[in-house]
Design a protein around this motif. Structure first.
Motif, mmCIF file in Angstrom:
data_model
loop_
_atom_site.group_PDB
_atom_site.id
_atom_site.type_symbol
_atom_site.label_atom_id
_atom_site.label_comp_id
_atom_site.label_asym_id
_atom_site.label_seq_id
_atom_site.Cartn_x
_atom_site.Cartn_y
_atom_site.Cartn_z
ATOM 1 N N CYS A 162 0.824 -1.206 0.000
ATOM 2 C CA CYS A 162 0.000 0.000 0.000
ATOM 3 C C CYS A 162 0.857 1.254 0.000
ATOM 4 C CB CYS A 162 -0.927 -0.002 1.221
ATOM 5 S SG CYS A 162 -0.064 0.132 2.815
ATOM 6 N N ILE A 163 0.192 2.378 -0.177
ATOM 7 C CA ILE A 163 0.843 3.673 -0.034
ATOM 8 C C ILE A 163 0.333 4.346 1.235
ATOM 9 C CG2 ILE A 163 1.325 4.074 -2.470
ATOM 10 C CD1 ILE A 163 -1.227 5.812 -2.571
ATOM 11 N N GLY A 164 1.145 5.241 1.752
ATOM 12 C CA GLY A 164 0.745 6.066 2.877
ATOM 13 C C GLY A 164 0.410 7.465 2.406
ATOM 14 N N PRO A 165 0.304 8.413 3.331
ATOM 15 C CA PRO A 165 -0.019 9.793 2.956
ATOM 16 C C PRO A 165 0.965 10.407 1.966
ATOM 17 C CG PRO A 165 -0.333 9.466 5.306
ATOM 18 C CD PRO A 165 0.305 8.209 4.797
ATOM 19 N N ALA A 166 2.241 10.030 2.012
ATOM 20 C CA ALA A 166 3.212 10.606 1.076
ATOM 21 C C ALA A 166 2.871 10.236 -0.366
ATOM 22 C CB ALA A 166 4.623 10.138 1.426
ATOM 23 N N GLY A 167 2.516 8.973 -0.598
ATOM 24 C CA GLY A 167 2.113 8.564 -1.943
ATOM 25 C C GLY A 167 0.804 9.191 -2.367
ATOM 26 N N GLU A 168 -0.122 9.315 -1.436
ATOM 27 C CA GLU A 168 -1.407 9.959 -1.743
ATOM 28 C C GLU A 168 -1.202 11.408 -2.185
ATOM 29 O OE1 GLU A 168 -3.904 7.471 1.664
ATOM 30 O OE2 GLU A 168 -3.741 9.650 1.782
ATOM 31 N N LYS A 169 -0.226 12.073 -1.558
ATOM 32 C CA LYS A 169 0.054 13.470 -1.876
ATOM 33 C C LYS A 169 1.048 13.608 -3.029
ATOM 34 C CE LYS A 169 -0.790 14.881 2.940
ATOM 35 N NZ LYS A 169 -1.942 15.766 2.721
ATOM 36 N N LEU A 170 1.327 12.496 -3.693
ATOM 37 C CA LEU A 170 2.153 12.441 -4.899
ATOM 38 C C LEU A 170 3.582 12.919 -4.666
ATOM 39 C CD1 LEU A 170 -0.381 13.676 -7.628
ATOM 40 C CD2 LEU A 170 -0.146 11.422 -6.562
ATOM 41 N N SER A 171 4.125 12.646 -3.494
ATOM 42 C CA SER A 171 5.547 12.905 -3.276
ATOM 43 C C SER A 171 6.352 12.043 -4.227
ATOM 44 C CB SER A 171 5.925 12.574 -1.828
ATOM 45 O OG SER A 171 7.334 12.519 -1.691
#
Length: 666
Positions: A162-171
């Motif tokens: 899965c992704i965390g908030p960093a991936g969600e925010k497209l870092s």
């Protein structure tokens, strides 16, 4: 029915919601094996040239290796691959744990995802079904909470990537996390997943493909496992202490740490994991210090490095853990300083949040490691980004209020942790700037900032210095996914397996600073490693005896493949990865090492004093040996013919603004 693989992969279109299993010809497996070998063959044809890495046309592959889940030792690895938003070219990242075998155990050799979902979703896969499910309630959760929530919604024995908030925010320095903190970290592929609104892939498979020769497979795997039967002897903790005492002498004579007796390497990894040699690597000059501008002799004493090495790092161990089918167990769950449990930091993390930022406090490293694991950040890129921010602060290049009240002084643990948090959440200001890596941040700052932005082709450099081991620099420069220490096994090219392939190619291991020979050497060893990765095996095994992986491959598949055939397969995979970049307009000449990593100007103290890197000579040796045009990155006509790439390249030529270089050349 094929032996050793399923012969089918799963294609998912998030824009339409369609899911389709497709068979692949046996010839594709014979030519590309599995993992990102299979991945580059599929992605090269399915991702249109010039596609936006964060757009619907980019395709994201989850790719177990050909031996993943087979029961072979160290066969728990998988690859994630796509067009990288960080570098703009080929991107891949390697992961461990148990997710890869669970995906393959569902009956698929790979999973390919394209399109963009209208709302957050996750993909559930088992041996009976593959379906997209709503994930809006999971969006915003950290990686550990996401895994737990999906298990509650599905099954306790499901494995989640899965992704965390960093991936969600497209870092662009975010990765994909599984098993509570194992992360396919590099190339920014968490951002690709986030751009597709794909929160997770949940796999629940327990099968493995039938083997062609069970008896030989069992016998050869059992024989290799004998190496791992003994427990580390009681005197083993004396070894690092002895090496620390010898460090000044080793540093004086500019010696290098490179492998060792298999049993000693095994014992060290069992006890300390990858933190076994942190202090010694710092002392010898392998570890970057003060954003690559410092020296262990002058700036970072051995006593500091010992705080982040061997015995110090294991003091809070609760229990060891192993990836699937691993006889070693080099990972560990630890007690966190503030309570709770987490993952013990690896060497790359210890170095990135230690000497690179002039920090010698283990608790600071552990805190940053947890932030990155839970948010889904690459610890290498994040640590380098923090170091870049600190040097810009020191030089007065940060605009007023960009970092607010943060005192980004070297070694300031509170500031290091706080800036890591800001990067993880894309907090407006310096956190947001650094969340996309140092190359992009440097463009927004002082014109001189690019001189201290330690990246290659957009990707932050790992924690091994090219001046210490030029082979690793060749990997940073020449691999199509630049800036990766795993492209060359961290430069350790003297293990029995790789030496055997060098001899097969008519070569001997190159002298340490023979630049031309180093380039030609890695043009042989990197393809072997690419084939090894495509099998789904852990590279650490190559440091531990001589794993008979070719025997495992033959016994699993029934193929009559020899060492030359495996080398040719690795070259095919590597050449097509080069072609992917060439199609995207990325030429080898555009990829450079920072001046500091080339020794320009040379360091004036320590074990690397006066050392420079001749990248031009290495480049000539590599591209000539690989048969790649150094100006364009396209395989030469003869290379394409020998590697049977002509048809693949020809089908995709019309999508590119350039042609295959070398047609008609001798």
């Amino acid at each position: 029915m094929p032996k050793g693989y399923w012969g089918k992969v799963l294609f998912v279109n998030l824009s339409t919601g369609t899911i389709e299993a497709k068979a692949l010809p046996d010839e594709v497996y014979r030519q590309y094996l599995g993992g990102y070998g299979l991945g580059v063959r599929v992605l090269y044809e399915h991702i249109p040239a010039g596609s936006d890495p964060l757009g619907p046309d980019n395709m994201l592959g989850f790719l177990p290796g050909l031996l993943t889940g087979s029961g072979a030792p160290f066969s728990g690895r998988f690859m994630v691959a796509a067009k990288s938003p960080l570098t703009g070219g080929w991107g891949d990242a390697n992961g461990g744990g148990k997710f890869g075998p669970a995906l393959r155990g569902a009956g698929y050799d790979g999973l390919f995802v394209r399109g963009v979902a209208q709302e957050p979703v996750y993909l559930y896969v088992d041996s009976e079904r593959a379906e997209l499910r709503h994930a809006s309630e999971f969006w915003g959760l950290d990686t550990l909470a996401t895994e737990e929530a999906i298990r509650q919604a599905t099954s306790k024995d499901v494995h989640v990537a899965c992704i965390g908030p960093a991936g969600e925010k497209l870092s662009l320095i975010s990765g994909i996390v599984n098993d509570g903190g194992r992360i396919a970290a590099r190339c920014g592929l968490g951002a690709v997943m986030g751009s597709k609104k794909l929160k997770a892939v949940a796999a629940r498979g327990k099968r493995s493909p039938p083997l062609a020769d069970k008896a030989i497979f069992a016998e050869s795997t059992k024989g290799y496992r004998q190496l791992f039967r003994r427990k580390p002897p009681a005197w083993m903790p004396i070894v690092p202490k002895l090496l620390h005492l010898l460090a000044p002498l080793l540093r004086r004579f500019r010696l290098r740490l490179s492998g060792g007796p298999a049993q000693m390497v095994i014992d060290n990894y069992r006890l300390y994991g990858t933190a076994a040699g942190t202090a010694l690597l710092v002392a010898l000059g392998d570890t970057p210090i003060r954003n690559w501008a410092g020296s262990s002799l002058r700036d970072y004493p051995l006593a500091w490095a010992e705080n982040l090495s061997d015995e110090a790092v294991i003091q809070d161990n609760i229990r060891p853990y192993a990836c699937h089918s691993c006889p070693l167990a080099c990972g560990a769950v630890i007690r966190l300083p503030g309570g709770g449990t987490g993952h013990r930091p690896e060497y790359e993390t210890l170095a990135a949040f230690g000497p690179t930022v002039m920090n010698a406090d283990l608790n600071t490293v552990v805190a940053c490691n947890e932030i990155c694991n839970l948010s889904g950040l690459d610890t290498i890129s994040t640590g380098v980004a923090v170091a870049f921010g600190m040097e810009c602060y020191e030089r007065g290049w940060l605009p007023p209020k960009l970092a607010d009240e943060l005192e980004l002084r070297w070694g300031n643990g509170e500031a290091i942790i706080e800036l890591t948090k800001r990067i993880a959440t894309r907090q407006p200001g310096l956190g947001e700037w650094l969340a996309d890596g140092v190359m992009r941040a440097a463009k927004r700052l002082d014109p001189k900032a690019h001189e201290v932005a330690m990246h290659t082709g957009g990707q932050e450099l790992p924690m091994h210095r090219s001046l210490y081991e030029p082979s690793v620099g060749a990997g940073y420069l020449f691999d199509p996914a630049p800036g990766r220490h795993t492209s060359t096994l961290s430069g350790v090219l003297v293990d029995p397996s790789l030496v055997r392939y060098l001899k097969l190619a008519g070569r001997q291991p190159a002298a340490r600073h023979d630049s031309a020979a180093k380039g030609a050497e890695v043009a042989t060893t990197m393809p072997v490693l690419r084939a090894f990765d495509a099998l789904g095996l852990c590279q650490f095994s190559l440091l531990m005896g001589d794993p008979p992986f070719l025997t495992w491959l033959r016994a699993a598949t029934g193929w009559d493949i020899d060492e030359m055939g495996l080398l040719r397969t690795g070259k095919r995979i590597q050449a097509l990865r080069h072609a992917f970049n060439a199609r995207e307009g990325i030429t080898p000449e555009q990829i450079t090492l920072p001046a500091r990593e080339r020794g320009q100007p040379p360091l004036d103290a320590g074990p690397l004093a006066g050392v420079t890197l001749n990248t031009a000579a290495m480049s000539k040796g590599y591209f000539e040996t690989m048969g790649i045009n150094p100006a364009t990155g396209w395989p030469l006509a003869e290379t394409a013919r020998v590697l049977e790439l002509e048809a693949v390249l020809r089908r995709c030529r019309q999508e590119s603004s350039t042609a295959i270089s070398g047609e008609g050349e001798e």
